[in-house]
Structure formats: C-alpha cells, structure tokens
Design a protein around this motif. Structure first.
Motif, short mmCIF file in Angstrom:
data_model
loop_
_atom_site.label_atom_id
_atom_site.label_comp_id
_atom_site.label_asym_id
_atom_site.label_seq_id
_atom_site.Cartn_x
_atom_site.Cartn_y
_atom_site.Cartn_z
N GLY A 22 0.84 -1.16 0.16
CA GLY A 22 -0.12 0.05 -0.03
C GLY A 22 0.91 1.23 -0.12
N ILE A 23 1.90 1.01 0.75
CA ILE A 23 2.84 2.54 0.80
C ILE A 23 3.59 2.54 -0.56
CG2 ILE A 23 4.78 3.47 2.13
CD1 ILE A 23 3.64 2.10 4.71
N THR B 76 2.94 1.24 -3.70
CA THR B 76 2.26 1.28 -4.91
C THR B 76 2.01 2.91 -5.14
OG1 THR B 76 1.75 -0.90 -4.50
CG2 THR B 76 0.39 0.25 -6.21
N PRO B 77 2.49 3.41 -6.24
CA PRO B 77 2.15 4.90 -6.45
C PRO B 77 0.55 4.63 -6.82
CG PRO B 77 3.95 4.15 -7.82
CD PRO B 77 3.31 2.70 -7.16
N SER B 78 -0.16 5.74 -6.40
CA SER B 78 -1.47 5.71 -6.90
C SER B 78 -1.85 5.91 -8.27
CB SER B 78 -2.36 7.01 -6.08
OG SER B 78 -2.05 7.08 -4.89
N THR C 134 -8.49 3.51 -5.42
CA THR C 134 -7.30 4.00 -5.30
C THR C 134 -6.96 5.14 -4.00
OG1 THR C 134 -7.56 3.91 -7.50
CG2 THR C 134 -5.71 5.38 -7.05
N LEU C 135 -7.87 5.79 -3.76
CA LEU C 135 -7.77 6.80 -2.69
C LEU C 135 -7.23 6.25 -1.41
CD1 LEU C 135 -7.21 9.86 -2.91
CD2 LEU C 135 -10.01 10.03 -2.67
N PHE D 298 -4.05 4.33 -0.54
CA PHE D 298 -3.05 5.33 0.03
C PHE D 298 -3.09 5.32 1.45
CE2 PHE D 298 -2.55 10.01 0.78
CZ PHE D 298 -1.17 10.28 0.54
N THR E 233 -5.28 10.84 -8.19
CA THR E 233 -6.24 10.13 -8.14
C THR E 233 -7.30 10.86 -9.21
OG1 THR E 233 -5.78 9.18 -6.17
CG2 THR E 233 -8.27 8.71 -7.19
#
Lengths: 542, 305
Positions: free
Chosen positions: B138-139, B141-143, B178-179, B182, B248
């Motif tokens: 989660g940290i 992976t780029p959005s 996606t949001l 984050f 996003t």
C-alpha cells in the motif's frame, strides 16, 4: 439476511451504473480531450488553440476552411474581394444564416465581433495583429461588410479563417447587448452546427445538434460531448470501452491503439518539429563553430529523420518541407521545395564529418542544446533527445538542457541572454499562410530575430526583412510568390532554423462508436469536423 | 475553553498570513502565465497587452498589496485561466472532492481495522506477515499506477466498471479504492501497534484472568481503546485526502480540487493557486481545530497545558 440484501442492492446499483456508463447513448458523439483550455465560452477570453475544440462547434468563422486540402475556404462569408487600391476587403455573407436564438446573422454581427475581439479587454492571441491591421470596419448592407486595412495586406482575409487564427469568430451582437458578457458566457449563442447545452468546469462541455441543415454539414449525432480527461491512459481506456468515441493521443500511444483494436486518425501537417540557433549574428559569439554555415549544415546531415519518423513518431509523421512550409501552404512552390527537402535534409553522416573537418572541427566541438516541448507536444523532448544522439555520433559534445516550456519561453524574449550561441528545440504550428512565422523568427523586428535585430542587422537579416515586406504587401501574385520563395531560400540555405519532421495530430477512435471520417489537413482540433463525423453504420471502417 | 479556541484561531490567522506570503512569492518564481497563454509567435506588443489585461504589468509589491487587501475582503482575485473569481472556481470543484473523500475514508477503515487487528492478535505469525506485506504494498504502490491497473482490469478486461469521470455509484468504485489504498497501509499499522499496546495493558490481563473469551476481550475491551489514536488522526487523514487527491483525480478525470491545484500550478494561474492553497489551508486548519477542540473537551489536560 441483511448483508446479502445490502450486497445485492450495491451490486445492482453498480451494474446499473455500468450499464448506463458503458452504453453511453449512441446518439452522442463523445470526444475525450487532453485539454479544454480555459473552458471559457467567449472568443475574447481564451488565447490558445484548445478553443478550436470547443468554440468551433458553436460559432462560425467569417472565413472558413478548405475541408479537403486544408487551408482557407468559404465561411460565414461565401466570398470576398480586395479593393483595387488593396486597402480594403469586402466580405459577402451567405444568405439565411441565423443564430441559435433565431436572430439573423448580418454584417452588423461581423463588425461587432471583429471590433469586440480587438477591444482592450480581449486576450485573444491574434487580437494585437488584428488591431495593427484594421483601420475601420464598415457595414455596407446586411449581407456585406467592408474592412479597411492599414496599408496593403494580401493575406488579411486568410487571417480571419480558423485555419490561421481564431479571430474571425462571429458572435451575436443583439444577444450580447441584451444579456451582457456574463450572461453570454453562461449561455452562449452561436450560429454553428451545434447549440450550447452545458459547460461543467474541469469536466465537460455539452452541445446539441441544430435542427436544420447547416452549411458546414448537418451533424449525424444528436449530441456532442467534449470531455476533459487529462491522463492519456484513461482516455485510451475510455475509447476501448466505448465510453468515448474519440480521444486525443500522442504518437507514443499509437502502438497501444493499434493493438487494442482501435483505429487511428491522423491529421497531416499540424506542426513542424524544428531546431534553431539563437543570436549567431552577435559579436560575442563570433568565434563559435555554429557561426560557420558548413557546421550548421553538417548538424542537419547528421540527423536520420527517417529513424525519428519510424521510431519516435511510430511512422505517423512525414518528411518535412522547409521551415514553416506545409503541403497546403499558399504562395509557395510546393513541388520545388519537396524536391529540395528530399535531398538537402537527407541523412549523410560521412558528408557531415567532411563538412566539420573542412570547417576546422574534425573531432567535433561542444555545444549547448536546450530541449523543450510546447504544451500538447510532449514527444518533442524525445525528438530532441534523438537529435542530440545523432549529433554525438559525429563527434559533437552536446550539453543538453531539458526545461519545461514555461521556463524556456521567457528566455527567448528580450535579450535572449541564456540562448545566444545555443541551439534549441522549437516547433511551428500548421498554418497555410507562413508569413506570421517569418515575422516572428526571421525578421529583425520579430521576437526571435534569429538573423539579426534592428541594431545589428547583417546582410542576411536585411535581405530577410526586404523579402518579408514583399511577402506581406506585394499585390502581384507572381512577385509575392517569388518573394515567398526567396524567404524560404534564406531560411533553408542559412541552416539557422532547420525542420526535423512534419508532425501530425493523432486521434484514437472506437470503430463501433464512430464511422470513418477525414479531418481537415493542418487543423489538429476537431471542432470544425464534428458535424461531418458519421455514425459507424453510415461509413464503416475497412 | 473559549480562550483556548480563540488562541487557536489567532494562531491559524498568523499561519494563513505567512502562508499567503509564501504562496504569493513561490507562485511567481516558477514563471509568468502570459508565457503559457501566448502563442509562440506572439510579439512583444502582444505580451505587453496581455500582461496589462491580466493586471500583471504592475510591480510585484503592488500586486501583493492588492492581493492582501482583496483577501481581507474575501476576494482572492480572478482566475487567469478561467476568467472567473478564483474562490468561485474552487467552490465549484470542492463538492466533487468531498463526495469522494468520505467514501475513501470509510473504505480505508473497513479494510485497515480488521487487518490491523488480525496482525496484532496473530503477531509474528504468517497472518501478521501477510498483513505487513499488504501494508508495504500500500505504501510502495504509486496511486497513479494502481489507478491505471484498476482501470485496465475492471474496465477494459472485465468491463465491470467505468474507466473514469463522475457519474453513478459505479463511477466511485475505482477512484475510492485508489484513494483508500493510500491510507490503508498507514491506518493498518496504527491499529496494529495500538492493539498490541492495549493487549499488554493491565485491564486486558484482568479481563482474561476473569475468564472472558478471546472474542469479548478483543472486540469489547481491546479494540475500543485501541481505536482512540486512529479516531484522533481522522482529521489528519481527511485533510490529507482533500489536499492530496491530485493523482487520483487526474487519473480518473475527476473534476475535484486536487486536479484544480495541479492545473493552477501548470498554467501559472497565480490567483487560482493562491486561492486554492489558502482555502485548503483554511479547511485543514478548521479540521485540526475541530479535532483539537474535541480533544481538549475529552482531555482537560490539553486545554490547561
């Protein structure tokens, strides 16, 4: 039982939403765009080309397009004539034109529109040029308007076509005077094939087709929606899923479009990617190798343009003509310059090395190359990288500095301190009439003045100024053609401003949503094309 | 309590003033909007006219005075690009972001609390490692990338969901995921450490000694206490989403304030950029103030500190 029920409701909502979204009704032509510019519905409030996307469907222009070849054709005015003294243009309007609120479109609207676009509050990009050109505007009768110009300007009429500038847009005088500027911007009325419906900031602009036949073409879809989708991957996904029929793309997406079952529509001659040398006439750079014309020619010969066309532009670009010249250009000898371009712009590294050696630089020399891209053309940076790579191959040590356009642009104005004695990437936009670009780049009074400035204008600069004066004021067609060809010669032989490729506009199309269509050569935006885009069953793709 | 609130509000005003000066200066360092608005063959005369029309021909100190004076009257200037009051442009877009943020927060909670709880209860086991991996992903992976992958899978390949834009409920799924992704990682780690801390406390030990079942201990005694720091950070998470949804919103063509900020920067729309940053700062300060007040209400030590 509660959880499954909630799940069921959620799923049905989702599926319903999807059905609605994906099955975006087939009566609506949806075009996903990378930019909607300022998204302001008023021709005096926007400066750059994106308004050719969203102003053109709504408003007509005094002078129109040649839809087949590109360049200038009839518009709101079906014809125009130049007075014997060359100082006034008379435009004869089509009969029976009406704005969407029912008001007739007359010469009074044309006069009002031109005066409005020249007003101090207008930030339209060509307004200043128009202010310089126009002396006064006279309404002869309801269907005839005469524009008196400051001196003889042979290309004045062409400058009122969207093929050249956007300042010929005709807006409704009576309506604007009634509702005011704010009211007009909120509910604009035009005379184009599409009526305004809604403008949602940052999201979309919606139009509705007019009920009656229109001279530009009667829309095949009932509605037109222009969506702002900044991310290219998302635009492509929308076309693949059918959420949009058409999307603007760059050349880097062409392979993905082909592999995804979509079609590509290319618009020829929308721009030229060029490089140019700045301030080489100045005394402080007199010892620079770049001041030697053989060195500059060698740099051009070192570039394999076909490689750039094939690999950077995915084969969707063309061999260029000389600086700012296109196959639809007026007042130029296209066949002559096509022949020239094939030979002079060839890839010949051996000859390039020989020329460098003759000039005294057999092992090359260091040079600074500013790489940049104008908004909407990110591929220019890749072209610049390729060019620098070719130069390195003949021994030139390129110090490439890649900068964003907003940072680069001010460097080219005023003293041009950081640029003097260096090369930069640049582009010229596709216009049938090249004189504005000659003025900008090659004349001593132009903002770039690559040949010289008013205080320091060597022979080449003086000759360019002389040729330019003839290009923009000579009434005799043969003499003007000769002057224009001379202007091209000066640019071509100096190797100061050198074309790399002729670029295109690219569109990804979903063939199930949209039929086969032809854009206007040189006009990237589809604002003047939307009404002639067929449904897929009307003109299927091969 | 009133004095505490007044003090915090005054502090906020000072922060806003300093921020306004910094934004005003930084916006102008990056270039002039006229250079982006003008055609590349524009003359010096064209440029001069445009600068005048935009009010940018005045000296910078004069522009600053006008900006401060306008701001004190609630007028943050006219957007150069949109030719409308910048405040109006911001509030046109704010509701679009505000419809997305609570859903993303809810989604993050629904995923992160059970995962954090599981990781804490099964500390050091395979489950903990799986949860830890999820957190790292989660940290890391780029959005931007996650959004595109989601579009590819759920819109293009499966055809279940629309790719982008505001619309019906289905349009919210991918941007919300996606949001939320984050936030999930951070929130999950927070829950895990809080639960571990509470699990070691005396009252939990007592509950176990009393013979209460593991489920009751975890859900009734442990989780409630462990969630206090998470709830406290809600304000921060909310502000983070409102101000940080740029990527996003860009990927999903969502016309919110995140994308508006990006557009203001790219187009050097000084008044809009100033307005967007100041108004976002007011939102963040407001949310922080509300949380602080709530905290002070719950814990008197804070207001007397």
């Amino acid at each position: 039982m509660r959880i499954p029920l909630a799940l069921l409701v959620t799923l049905s909502l989702l599926v319903g939403g999807v059905a609605l979204a994906i099955a975006a009704d087939r009566d609506t032509l949806i075009i996903a765009l990378d930019t909607l510019g300022a998204q302001v519905m008023d021709p005096i409030a926007d400066t750059r080309a994106p308004h050719a996307h969203y102003h053109a469907p709504l408003w007509d222009s005094l002078v129109g397009f040649d839809f087949e070849k590109g360049g200038v054709g009839p518009g709101v005015a079906e014809r125009w004539t130049l007075a014997p003294d060359g100082k006034s243009w008379t435009f004869y309007l089509r009969k029976g034109q009406r704005f969407h609120n029912g008001d007739p479109l007359t010469a009074h609207d044309v006069k009002f529109s031109l005066e409005r676009i020249m007003s101090p509050e207008s930030i339209s990009s060509g307004a200043a040029a128009l202010r310089r050109a126009v002396d006064r505007i006279e309404v002869v009768d309801d269907l005839t308007v005469r524009v008196h110009t400051e001196g003889v300007i042979p290309h004045f009429a062409a400058s009122l076509s969207r093929a050249v500038f956007m300042e010929g847009t005709v807006v409704p005088k009576k309506y604007i005077e009634t509702v005011g500027v704010k009211g007009f911007r909120e509910k604009p009325v035009g005379s184009g094939p599409w009526k305004f419906v809604r403008n949602v900031a940052g999201d979309r602009i919606e139009f509705e087709a007019v009920d009656s036949p229109h001279w530009r073409g009667t829309p095949q879809f009932k509605r037109l929606t222009l969506l702002l989708v900044p991310e290219q991957s998302t635009r492509l996904a929308m076309v693949r899923t059918g959420e949009a029929g058409i999307a603007s793309i760059g050349p880097e997406a062409i392979k993905e479009v082909r592999s995804g079952g979509m079609k590509i529509v290319t618009v020829p001659g929308t721009m030229q990617a060029i490089y140019q040398f700045w301030g080489l006439y100045r005394p402080e750079v007199k010892n620079s190798p770049l001041t030697d014309v053989r060195v500059r020619e060698a740099l051009s010969l070192a570039i394999d343009r076909q490689q750039i066309i094939d690999h950077v532009m995915a084969k969707e670009a063309r061999w260029p003509l000389p600086f700012t010249m296109y196959r639809y250009s007026i007042d130029v000898d296209v066949p002559r310059w096509e022949t020239w371009a094939k030979t002079a712009l060839r890839y010949d590294p051996a000859r390039a090395r020989k020329l460098l050696a003759e000039a005294g630089y057999p092992t090359g020399f260091p040079m600074t190359f500013w790489n940049t891209a104008l908004p909407g053309t990110p591929f220019m940076v890749q072209i610049g990288e390729a060019v620098a790579g070719f130069w390195e191959k003949i021994g030139v040590k390129v110090d490439m500095k890649t900068v964003e356009w907003g940072v680069f642009d001010p460097m080219g104005r005023g003293e041009q301190k950081g640029l003097v004695g260096t090369a930069t990437m640049f582009r010229t936009v596709g216009r049938p009439e090249p004189s504005p670009r000659y003025s900008t780049t090659l004349t001593s009074k132009g903002p770039q003045h690559l040949f010289g400035d008013p205080a320091n204008c060597p022979a080449l600069c003086q000759e360019a100024d002389k040729a330019y004066d003839a290009v923009v004021s000579e009434r005799d067609d043969a003499k003007r053609l000769a002057a224009s060809n001379r202007m091209i010669e000066l640019g071509a032989n100096s190797w100061v401003v050198v074309p790399i490729i002729e670029g295109m506009g690219y569109w990804a199309v979903n063939p199930q949503r949209v039929g086969q269509f032809k854009p206007i050569p040189g006009r990237h935006e589809l604002g003047d094309v939307a009404e002639r885009i067929p449904r897929p069953d009307q003109r299927p793709w091969p | 309590m009133q004095r505490y609130i007044v003090r915090r509000v005054l502090q906020g005003v000072v922060v806003l003033f300093v921020l306004a000066l910094v934004v005003f200066a930084l916006a102008r360092v990056t270039g002039n909007p006229a250079d982006l608005l003008l055609a590349e063959d524009a003359t010096a005369e064209d440029r001069a006219h445009l600068l005048k029309a935009l009010g940018l021909d005045r000296p910078v100190h004069e522009q600053l005075v006008l900006f401060i004076r306008g701001a004190l009257h609630g007028d943050l200037g006219q957007s150069i690009r949109y030719r409308k009051p910048a405040v109006e442009v911001f509030f046109d877009r704010l509701p679009n972001t505000l419809t997305l943020v609570p859903l993303a927060l809810a989604a993050a909670i629904v995923v992160s609390i059970p995962l954090g709880l599981l990781a804490a209860v099964y500390r050091g086991t395979f489950i903990d490692r799986v949860c830890g991996t999820i957190a790292v992903l989660g940290i890391a992976t780029p959005s931007f990338w996650l959004g595109i992958v989601l579009i590819y899978v759920f819109s293009i390949q499966l055809g279940w969901l629309p790719s982008a834009r505001m619309g019906g409920p289905s349009h919210y799924v991918l941007p919300v995921i996606t949001l939320a992704a984050f936030l999930v990682a951070g929130m999950m780690r927070l829950v895990r450490s809080s639960v571990l801390e509470v699990l070691e406390s005396e009252f939990v030990k007592l509950a176990r000694i009393k013979g209460l079942s593991q489920t009751v201990v975890i859900w009734k005694h442990c989780l409630r206490n462990a969630l206090i720091p998470v709830v406290t950070l809600f304000g921060v998470f909310f502000a983070l989403l409102v101000t940080g949804a740029i990527v996003t919103e860009t990927v999903f063509a969502w016309p919110g304030v995140g994308r508006l900020t990006y557009e203001a920067v790219i187009f050097r729309d000084y008044p809009l950029l100033q307005a967007v940053i100041l108004l976002k700062a007011i939102i963040v300060l407001g949310v922080n103030l509300a949380v602080d007040v709530l905290y002070a209400y719950l814990d008197p030590r804070v207001r007397y500190a």
